[in-house]
Scaffold this active site. Structure first.
Site, PDB file in Angstrom:
ATOM      1  N   LYS A  36       0.844  -1.196   0.000  1.00 19.68           N
ATOM      2  CA  LYS A  36       0.000   0.000   0.000  1.00 19.68           C
ATOM      3  C   LYS A  36       0.880   1.248   0.000  1.00 19.68           C
ATOM      4  CE  LYS A  36      -0.338   0.074   5.047  1.00 19.68           C
ATOM      5  NZ  LYS A  36      -1.241   0.091   6.215  1.00 19.68           N
ATOM      6  N   TYR A 258      16.040  30.623   6.573  1.00 18.83           N
ATOM      7  CA  TYR A 258      14.857  31.354   7.031  1.00 18.83           C
ATOM      8  C   TYR A 258      14.869  31.543   8.541  1.00 18.83           C
ATOM      9  CZ  TYR A 258      12.568  30.881   2.471  1.00 18.83           C
ATOM     10  OH  TYR A 258      12.241  30.960   1.134  1.00 18.83           O
TER      11      TYR A 258
END
Length: 363
Positions: A36, A258
């Site tokens: 999956k 940042y």
């Protein structure tokens, strides 16, 4: 200089090895290989094709995942862990040999009223303690009795459950109670049973039953938070790599990135690497999270951005543009990186975006 950005290099022989480890741990059981979520980020069609001679079944969560496997040439039965959610899906499942997990009465009612071209194999999901989906133990009598009367269902049916805390060794009693509860309501009533996810395969041999469902362990990752796959003989299937795209001289006291959230305590060399949260590398990875550059561990420095991250190469570094940087894989376990980030390795490998290229070896 090779500035191609992030690449996930998938070793298919490692995947096959890891399935063999699971089967060696449960020698009396057959294997349902869980592919999956795009085989936990490793490429569902390619992984399934690599395991086609060694897995008896495959398992996926979503109907569309099963369709993709079948359309891609996978011929083994495919177990739908969430079952079906409309009549069209049920009819398609019957035509294409999908095994169906049913976990609610709406699915049972659809089976009762829908004529099918051929009977389907049903796995009854028993809620033995996960309390997410599944029939409560006290509902089992009714469910099995009704299924026995449905001509569209192959008889006898199978049953499965899912462990809630098998990856927590200190909570062993919880899993033992789930095992006992499941066995009590299914004994003598079903053709086959499946209880064990990866943690169950490793830690609960008494619950191996007829089928095991190895998932994360196929990819070389342990489900236990204080271990890594190599501790139990697993091999990492993914080397997640990128390249060094800049090297900068950096003065003590200067920030990087940042918000200026990291300030260098010394003169050093800062490396800029071509990976960020746009590739699936976690934005929340803190300074100090390790990567490997030319075989040595160096720490993240500054905040991860969308396309780039920065690392502290050290003042004497001789690394150059285009050098490969390992984010996790052979030599730096995904489990260790996950602990730095405050998550689990499952999330690291499944959250990658479409930008990193998948490359395969051992096909």
């Amino acid at each position: 200089m090779d500035a191609r950005g992030a690449v996930a290099r998938i070793n298919l022989e490692a995947v096959r090895h890891n399935l063999r480890v699971a089967k060696q741990l449960a020698p009396g059981a057959r294997a349902i290989a869980v592919v999956k979520a795009n085989a936990y980020g490793h490429g569902d069609l390619t992984v399934a094709a690599a395991l086609k001679d060694e897995a008896e079944l495959f398992a996926v969560a979503r109907f569309e995942e099963a369709q993709k496997l079948r359309a891609g040439g996978i011929r083994q039965p495919i177990l739908l862990l969430e079952g079906f959610f409309n009549v069209a899906q049920l009819e398609y499942a019957a035509r294409h040999d999908f095994h169906i997990c049913i976990h609610q009465f709406a699915q049972l009612e659809a089976l009762e009223r829908t004529p099918l071209a051929r009977p389907v194999t049903v796995w009854v999901k028993i809620d033995s303690g996960m309390h997410r989906v599944g029939f409560a133990p006290e509902q089992a009598d009714e469910v099995f009795a009704r299924l026995a009367r449905v001509a569209a269902v192959l008889q006898p049916v199978n049953a499965m459950t899912h462990f809630a805390r098998a990856d927590e060794p200190e909570q062993r009693a919880v899993t033992e109670a789930q095992i006992a509860r499941f066995q009590q309501v299914t004994k003598g009533r079903v053709k086959a049973t499946a209880l064990c996810n990866s943690a169950g395969v490793i830690a609960f041999p008494e619950a191996h039953a007829d089928y095991i469902r190895p998932g994360i362990m196929l990819y070389g990752i342990t489900p236990f938070g204080d271990q890594q796959g190599s501790d139990i003989g697993l091999r990492p299937a993914m080397d997640f790599t990128t390249t060094l795209i800049a090297v900068r001289e950096h003065k003590a006291g200067e920030p990087v990135g940042y918000a200026g959230s990291w300030v260098s305590p010394r003169d050093t060399r800062i490396g800029v690497i071509a990976v960020g949260y746009g590739d699936g590398y976690p934005r929340m990875a803190p300074p100090g999270t390790p990567v490997l550059v030319n075989g040595r561990r160096v720490p993240l420095a500054g905040r991860v951005s969308m396309d780039m991250a920065t690392i502290d190469l050290g003042p004497d570094a001789t690394d150059k543009l285009g050098d490969e940087v390992l984010l996790w894989g052979q030599g730096l376990a995904a489990e260790e990186v996950a602990r730095h980030v405050g998550t689990i390795a499952y999330e690291l490998v499944t959250r990658m975006t479409a930008r990193p290229r998948l490359e395969y070896i051992g096909e």
